[in-house]
Design a protein around this motif. Structure first.
Motif, PDB file in Angstrom:
ATOM      1  N   GLU A   3       6.815  -1.560  13.044  1.00  0.00           N
ATOM      2  CA  GLU A   3       7.848  -2.405  13.648  1.00  0.00           C
ATOM      3  C   GLU A   3       9.158  -2.291  12.880  1.00  0.00           C
ATOM      4  O   GLU A   3      10.242  -2.239  13.468  1.00  0.00           O
ATOM      5  N   ALA A   4       9.078  -2.268  11.540  1.00  0.00           N
ATOM      6  CA  ALA A   4      10.293  -2.149  10.733  1.00  0.00           C
ATOM      7  C   ALA A   4      10.992  -0.836  11.015  1.00  0.00           C
ATOM      8  O   ALA A   4      12.225  -0.760  11.049  1.00  0.00           O
ATOM      9  N   GLY A   5      10.219   0.218  11.241  1.00  0.00           N
ATOM     10  CA  GLY A   5      10.798   1.520  11.539  1.00  0.00           C
ATOM     11  C   GLY A   5      11.488   1.543  12.887  1.00  0.00           C
ATOM     12  O   GLY A   5      12.458   2.274  13.077  1.00  0.00           O
ATOM     13  N   THR A   6      10.981   0.734  13.832  1.00  0.00           N
ATOM     14  CA  THR A   6      11.631   0.691  15.148  1.00  0.00           C
ATOM     15  C   THR A   6      12.884  -0.163  15.114  1.00  0.00           C
ATOM     16  O   THR A   6      13.818   0.050  15.885  1.00  0.00           O
ATOM     17  N   ILE A   7      12.942  -1.149  14.236  1.00  0.00           N
ATOM     18  CA  ILE A   7      14.116  -2.011  14.128  1.00  0.00           C
ATOM     19  C   ILE A   7      15.284  -1.219  13.534  1.00  0.00           C
ATOM     20  O   ILE A   7      16.410  -1.287  14.014  1.00  0.00           O
ATOM     21  N   ASP A   8      14.971  -0.477  12.454  1.00  0.00           N
ATOM     22  CA  ASP A   8      16.044   0.301  11.827  1.00  0.00           C
ATOM     23  C   ASP A   8      15.498   1.699  11.530  1.00  0.00           C
ATOM     24  O   ASP A   8      14.978   1.976  10.451  1.00  0.00           O
ATOM     25  N   PRO A   9      15.585   2.593  12.510  1.00  0.00           N
ATOM     26  CA  PRO A   9      15.040   3.941  12.349  1.00  0.00           C
ATOM     27  C   PRO A   9      15.696   4.740  11.227  1.00  0.00           C
ATOM     28  O   PRO A   9      15.141   5.735  10.769  1.00  0.00           O
ATOM     29  N   SER A  10      16.820   4.326  10.739  1.00  0.00           N
ATOM     30  CA  SER A  10      17.499   5.079   9.679  1.00  0.00           C
ATOM     31  C   SER A  10      16.871   4.854   8.307  1.00  0.00           C
ATOM     32  O   SER A  10      17.105   5.614   7.373  1.00  0.00           O
ATOM     33  N   GLN A  11      16.081   3.833   8.186  1.00  0.00           N
ATOM     34  CA  GLN A  11      15.452   3.523   6.905  1.00  0.00           C
ATOM     35  C   GLN A  11      14.244   4.459   6.686  1.00  0.00           C
ATOM     36  O   GLN A  11      13.402   4.621   7.550  1.00  0.00           O
ATOM     37  N   SER A  12      14.150   5.048   5.532  1.00  0.00           N
ATOM     38  CA  SER A  12      13.049   5.983   5.239  1.00  0.00           C
ATOM     39  C   SER A  12      11.826   5.280   4.656  1.00  0.00           C
ATOM     40  O   SER A  12      10.710   5.791   4.717  1.00  0.00           O
ATOM     41  N   GLU A  13      12.012   4.130   4.091  1.00  0.00           N
ATOM     42  CA  GLU A  13      10.896   3.438   3.444  1.00  0.00           C
ATOM     43  C   GLU A  13       9.758   3.147   4.410  1.00  0.00           C
ATOM     44  O   GLU A  13       8.594   3.416   4.074  1.00  0.00           O
ATOM     45  N   PRO A  14       9.975   2.609   5.616  1.00  0.00           N
ATOM     46  CA  PRO A  14       8.846   2.370   6.522  1.00  0.00           C
ATOM     47  C   PRO A  14       8.101   3.668   6.854  1.00  0.00           C
ATOM     48  O   PRO A  14       6.877   3.683   6.924  1.00  0.00           O
ATOM     49  N   LYS A  15       8.840   4.769   7.046  1.00  0.00           N
ATOM     50  CA  LYS A  15       8.192   6.052   7.360  1.00  0.00           C
ATOM     51  C   LYS A  15       7.331   6.525   6.184  1.00  0.00           C
ATOM     52  O   LYS A  15       6.229   7.028   6.365  1.00  0.00           O
ATOM     53  N   GLU A  16       7.829   6.353   4.971  1.00  0.00           N
ATOM     54  CA  GLU A  16       7.086   6.757   3.776  1.00  0.00           C
ATOM     55  C   GLU A  16       5.822   5.920   3.608  1.00  0.00           C
ATOM     56  O   GLU A  16       4.748   6.444   3.266  1.00  0.00           O
ATOM     57  N   LYS A  17       5.946   4.616   3.850  1.00  0.00           N
ATOM     58  CA  LYS A  17       4.785   3.726   3.732  1.00  0.00           C
ATOM     59  C   LYS A  17       3.741   4.061   4.794  1.00  0.00           C
ATOM     60  O   LYS A  17       2.545   4.038   4.513  1.00  0.00           O
ATOM     61  N   ILE A  18       4.206   4.338   6.006  1.00  0.00           N
ATOM     62  CA  ILE A  18       3.269   4.714   7.079  1.00  0.00           C
ATOM     63  C   ILE A  18       2.531   6.000   6.687  1.00  0.00           C
ATOM     64  O   ILE A  18       1.321   6.115   6.850  1.00  0.00           O
ATOM     65  N   ALA A  19       3.251   6.981   6.140  1.00  0.00           N
ATOM     66  CA  ALA A  19       2.631   8.237   5.706  1.00  0.00           C
ATOM     67  C   ALA A  19       1.622   7.980   4.588  1.00  0.00           C
ATOM     68  O   ALA A  19       0.529   8.565   4.558  1.00  0.00           O
ATOM     69  N   GLU A  20       1.981   7.087   3.650  1.00  0.00           N
ATOM     70  CA  GLU A  20       1.073   6.725   2.550  1.00  0.00           C
ATOM     71  C   GLU A  20      -0.202   6.100   3.091  1.00  0.00           C
ATOM     72  O   GLU A  20      -1.314   6.432   2.647  1.00  0.00           O
ATOM     73  N   ILE A  21      -0.042   5.178   4.022  1.00  0.00           N
ATOM     74  CA  ILE A  21      -1.199   4.481   4.612  1.00  0.00           C
ATOM     75  C   ILE A  21      -2.070   5.466   5.380  1.00  0.00           C
ATOM     76  O   ILE A  21      -3.299   5.441   5.269  1.00  0.00           O
ATOM     77  N   ASP A  22      -1.441   6.356   6.162  1.00  0.00           N
ATOM     78  CA  ASP A  22      -2.214   7.371   6.890  1.00  0.00           C
ATOM     79  C   ASP A  22      -3.008   8.253   5.922  1.00  0.00           C
ATOM     80  O   ASP A  22      -4.175   8.575   6.164  1.00  0.00           O
ATOM     81  N   GLN A  23      -2.371   8.630   4.824  1.00  0.00           N
ATOM     82  CA  GLN A  23      -3.044   9.451   3.811  1.00  0.00           C
ATOM     83  C   GLN A  23      -4.223   8.697   3.199  1.00  0.00           C
ATOM     84  O   GLN A  23      -5.301   9.255   3.005  1.00  0.00           O
ATOM     85  N   ALA A  24      -4.023   7.399   2.912  1.00  0.00           N
ATOM     86  CA  ALA A  24      -5.107   6.588   2.335  1.00  0.00           C
ATOM     87  C   ALA A  24      -6.263   6.467   3.315  1.00  0.00           C
ATOM     88  O   ALA A  24      -7.439   6.527   2.925  1.00  0.00           O
TER      89      ALA A  24
END
Length: 198
Positions: A3-24
């Motif tokens: 949701e945070a990534g959809t609110i502000d797509p320019s932010q990289s932190e939500p994308k990085e966290k999603i990638a981290e969670i997917d990896q975990a």
């Protein structure tokens, strides 16, 4: 984070966290699969061990150890089973050698080679000192040898007395001949010849 990534797509932190969670999640799934495969191999190895398929159990423990090299259980079981297999092989060789010696002894005994049979039974007894059969056969055969020696001595004594009696009888010494025939009956009471000559 989605949701945070959809609110502000320019932010990289939500994308990085999603990638981290997917990896975990992927890592946890792989770890769960690894644990399941490991546990299945351990169960398989224990079943093979229980059914006395020691080489199959060793192979299964080796596969489990390859999956999880840091685990101690498979390594300990492999070492334990390898020692048991080695011990079983040694025992099988000992049993085969022992049985071959018993067979050789029986063969010699069957052709009346009593001394040779005793020698083979002695070797078998040395291989397996707790077994009573070789010791019993040695005592039995030694008794037969002693009886045969006694019988041979009796035969020699009897034949000598009969010969002396015949010589005395031929020379006209009837009383001496009768004494020798009586002595021969003392050695072999069931013989008919001395009775007939007396």
């Amino acid at each position: 984070y989605t949701e945070a990534g959809t609110i502000d797509p320019s932010q990289s932190e939500p994308k990085e966290k999603i990638a981290e969670i997917d990896q975990a999640i992927q890592t946890n799934m792989a770890s769960a699969e690894l644990d399941e495969n490991y546990n299945n191999l351990i169960t398989e190895a224990e079943g093979r061990e229980y059914s006395n398929d020691l080489t199959g159990a060793i192979a299964s423990y080796q596969k489990a150890s390859n999956l999880k090299p840091s685990e101690i259980l498979p390594k300990d079981k492999i070492r334990e089973l390898q020692e048991l297999v080695s011990s079983n092989e040694i025992q099988a060789k000992l049993d085969a050698d022992y049985n071959a010696l018993l067979h050789a002894a029986a063969s010699k005994e069957s052709v009346n080679d009593l001394s040779g049979a005793i020698s083979e039974y002695q070797k078998a007894s040395n291989l397996k000192p707790s077994e009573s059969l070789p010791k019993e056969k040695i005592a039995e055969l030694q008794g037969l040898i002693a009886n045969n020696a006694n019988q041979a001595q009796l035969d020699a004594d009897y034949n000598k007395l009969i010969s002396e009696a015949g010589t005395l009888e031929a020379s006209g010494n009837v009383d001496g001949a009768i004494a020798k025939y009586q002595a021969a009956l003392g050695v072999k009471p069931t013989e008919q010849l001395p009775k007939d000559r007396i």
